[in-house]
Design an enzyme around this catalytic site. Structure first.
Site, short mmCIF file in Angstrom:
data_model
loop_
_atom_site.label_atom_id
_atom_site.label_comp_id
_atom_site.label_asym_id
_atom_site.label_seq_id
_atom_site.Cartn_x
_atom_site.Cartn_y
_atom_site.Cartn_z
N ARG A 1 -19.93 -57.58 128.59
CA ARG A 1 -19.81 -59.02 129.03
C ARG A 1 -18.58 -59.28 128.85
NH1 ARG A 1 -23.68 -58.64 131.84
NH2 ARG A 1 -25.44 -59.58 131.85
N HIS B 1 -18.15 -56.12 138.72
CA HIS B 1 -19.27 -55.91 137.84
C HIS B 1 -20.55 -55.19 138.70
CE1 HIS B 1 -22.22 -58.53 134.97
NE2 HIS B 1 -22.56 -57.29 135.10
N GLU C 1 -16.02 -64.49 135.88
CA GLU C 1 -16.37 -63.77 136.97
C GLU C 1 -16.51 -65.16 138.25
OE1 GLU C 1 -18.44 -60.22 134.88
OE2 GLU C 1 -19.40 -60.95 136.37
C1 GLV Z 1 -25.93 -56.62 134.03
O1 GLV Z 1 -24.86 -57.09 133.83
C2 GLV Z 1 -27.06 -56.96 133.20
O2 GLV Z 1 -26.87 -57.46 132.38
O3 GLV Z 1 -28.04 -56.81 133.79
#
Ligand code: GLV
Length: 317
Positions: A236, A283, A265
């Site tokens: 993250r 992402h 983001e």
């Molecule tokens: C993706 O980033 C997730 O947390 O599944």
């Protein structure tokens, strides 16, 4: 039939499945709902199938109707949901672990390869044309023999470790607790971040975002890295202080970065664009058909299990 709000579009087969099991309200235009819109659309709903693009903070959760008893998150990470607020409202929060480990670890390894071997510059050079092979063109960092520091040795960290080991990297890790020998697979444990960072030629951030991990990679901790280290993040954006990392790139303390996740983001810190060596992705950790299908099916299964039994094995609060 239980009524649910599904905040974002899912793959078609998964929406069909949700339609069979629930009275589902779909987001046909896949728009990003505001917090007010989520509150409005959840009126009369028993549950919400949420995704990481919605901020379900305390204020939003406290305004949800009484009828909402579960938030089933379509992701393994749930930093966008205030778990304590949900708990005090009696709302169960669930996530989708395991099913995305392999796909996410693949992107984790891609970030390492892309940053070490200057993939962004290579792609740009190849597209531009006019390049001539040369012995010293785009010299990168070889993975074989390099030390990979894994911050957060959960399922995804372990899978990255296994793959990186096969590529000849030497694996170090830091985790809240040491893993058993069979899970460690020869990786070297460090009980503190400083020790891990100081042996990380390449750092792979794999830990969840939490109050303890926000900005863990910052101006001070970056200094523990060896000069010319590579920093990658599959977890993250909140875990990295972007200004500090960009400053480290400017000073060449950090040689390159490989990033899939960002603070704010999709508006990432423009400082990254100044660095040709930055290997950056939007992402896409879990973005394969198999994985996104399995994640949505699990999020649906979590709802189904909760409505049937009042509990769920993937409850996180
Ligand atoms: C993706 O980033 C997730 O947390 O599944």
């Amino acid at each position: 039939m239980k009524k649910i709000l599904i905040t974002r579009r899912l793959l078609r087969s998964c929406e069909d499945k949700a339609k069979e099991l629930f009275d589902a309200n779909f987001n046909l235009n896949d728009e990003l709902y505001s917090q007010n819109k989520i509150v409005e659309l959840s009126q009369g709903c028993d549950g919400i199938l949420s995704s990481l693009t919605e901020k379900l903070d305390a204020n939003t959760i406290n305004r949800l109707p009484e009828s909402v008893k579960i938030i089933s998150q379509f992701a393994v990470g749930f930093g966008n949901i205030d778990l304590i607020a949900a708990k005090s409202r009696g709302i169960t929060v669930t996530n989708t672990p395991d099913v995305l480990t392999d796909a996410t670890a693949e992107i984790g390894v891609l970030l390492i390869l892309g940053a070490c071997r200057r993939a962004s510059e290579g792609i740009e050079r190849a597209k531009l044309g006019g390049w001539v092979w040369a012995a010293d063109m785009l010299i990168g960092k070889q993975l074989t023999g390099s030390r990979l520091g894994i911050l957060g040795m959960g399922r995804i960290g372990q899978k990255i470790a296994k793959t990186a080991k096969a590529l000849g990297m030497i694996i170090h890790y830091h985790n809240r607790s040491r893993l058993s020998e069979d899970k460690e697979q020869g990786a070297i444990y460090h009980d503190n971040l400083k020790d891990l960072m100081s042996v990380s030629d390449v750092l792979s951030v794999c830990c969840p975002a939490s109050n303890e991990t926000v900005d863990m990679i910052n101006k001070d901790t970056i200094e523990y890295l060896p000069k010319g280290a590579i920093v990658t993040n599959i977890a993250r954006g909140d875990i990295i202080d972007d200004d500090a990392l960009i400053d480290a790139l400017d000073r060449r303390k950090v040689y390159a970065v490989g990033l899939d996740v960002y603070k704010n983001e999709p508006n990432l810190n423009p400082g990254y664009f100044r660095h040709k060596s930055a290997f950056i992705l939007p992402h896409v950790g879990s973005a394969t058909k198999e994985t996104r299908t399995a994640m949505a099916n699990l999020a649906i299964q979590n709802l189904e299990e909760f409505f049937r039994t009042g509990g769920c094995k993937n409850k996180v609060n």
